[in-house]
Design an enzyme around this catalytic site. Sequence first.
Site, mmCIF file in Angstrom:
data_model
loop_
_atom_site.group_PDB
_atom_site.id
_atom_site.type_symbol
_atom_site.label_atom_id
_atom_site.label_comp_id
_atom_site.label_asym_id
_atom_site.label_seq_id
_atom_site.Cartn_x
_atom_site.Cartn_y
_atom_site.Cartn_z
ATOM 1 N N SER A 153 33.782 33.289 46.074
ATOM 2 C CA SER A 153 33.704 32.026 46.052
ATOM 3 C C SER A 153 34.375 31.845 47.468
ATOM 4 C CB SER A 153 34.589 31.933 44.486
ATOM 5 O OG SER A 153 35.058 30.556 44.304
ATOM 6 N N TYR A 165 40.827 35.899 39.773
ATOM 7 C CA TYR A 165 40.107 35.740 40.180
ATOM 8 C C TYR A 165 39.575 35.877 41.187
ATOM 9 C CZ TYR A 165 35.352 32.898 40.758
ATOM 10 O OH TYR A 165 34.573 32.212 40.920
#
Lengths: 264, 103
Positions: A153, A165
């Site tokens: 990401s 994350y």
Amino acid sequence: MEIKGSVALVTGGGNGIGEAVAKFFARNGAKVAVVDMVQKNIDRVVSEIKEAGGEVIGVQANVTSEADTARYIKATLEAFGQLNIAVACAGIIRDGTMLTLDKETGKVSRKMGLDKWQPVIDVNLTGTFLTLRDAAEAMVNGGWEGLLVPISSVNKVGQIGQLNYSSTKVADALMPKIIIGEFLMRGIRNIRCVGIAPGYTATPMLTGMNQEALRSILEDVHIGRLVEPDEIAAMIGHCVVNGALNATTIEITGGLCNSKGIAK
Amino acid sequence: MKTITYNDIEFTIVKSGKGWEIARKLTDGTLAQVGAGLFEGVADGEAEARAVALVKTVFPVGIKSVGPDVTHPNMVGDLKIVGPDVAHPNFIYWSKDSTSFAR
């Protein structure tokens, strides 16, 4: 490697980027194994690929489980006889800051618990590891040309509120370098590994969010819109056919900048 | 067309075009696709056998043991408090379901 005639496995293939990737490969002549946690989503994607004339199976599985991982690799080989492309799209978020302070006392009132930390590590990092590990095992033992695709990401650079994350996504981004280095060391030459780091993408999670917050996000994106899942899928498709892409992670963000206009 | 019942689910295995299709019957009577375009060029008998094997792989019968997750204990002094195994599909309910989770 050609997409047509190859066999692709996509975890998280029941919605979002994974669904777009599965459908992209099926449209372009690959045989596809759709892996997801949610059987209803699998049924829908498998049905839509079948209606479009594609070759497909669906497997409900938990990517954090070694047993489930072995099962969906086995199912793919039973259905299609080989495996060439593994895209680890399965991912989750459990956002929150590590510490929260009481406004009146200034003391810590809440800590990020393992209930938010561990599932994100398990799905995004361990799940990706297991999928790539077992897919690579099949490719090596089968002697097939292969491509491993961890999904990172743009938030691998560190996003406030996403300690869990971002930690997994920076690790996912690093995987291609290490995996290919190890393959070189072990004499494994038939498998490449390319990571993809999407920016803000038009998945149900983002398009359904507060529209004002979404507009605020888009102010930092040079193209002025979310990246489409199909654009991510097309990039992965390009990674399949371009044999020089290897041991790297590619960002596809539409030009995501910070508020001062510097590319993130 | 071949119909089998496995894991309390009814499956149909049917040749369609060049390949084979597997579908399963849902509780409302409708069909959901398990796979399509399978086993092209394989003899009918072998294709059916491979389809049955695939069904048994995709829908396994068995029991999963759940927790405790001894690898991630919450420490209270020297006391280890363990919650359910987060490797199980129900891990997302950990904080809601576990009586031992530190709130």
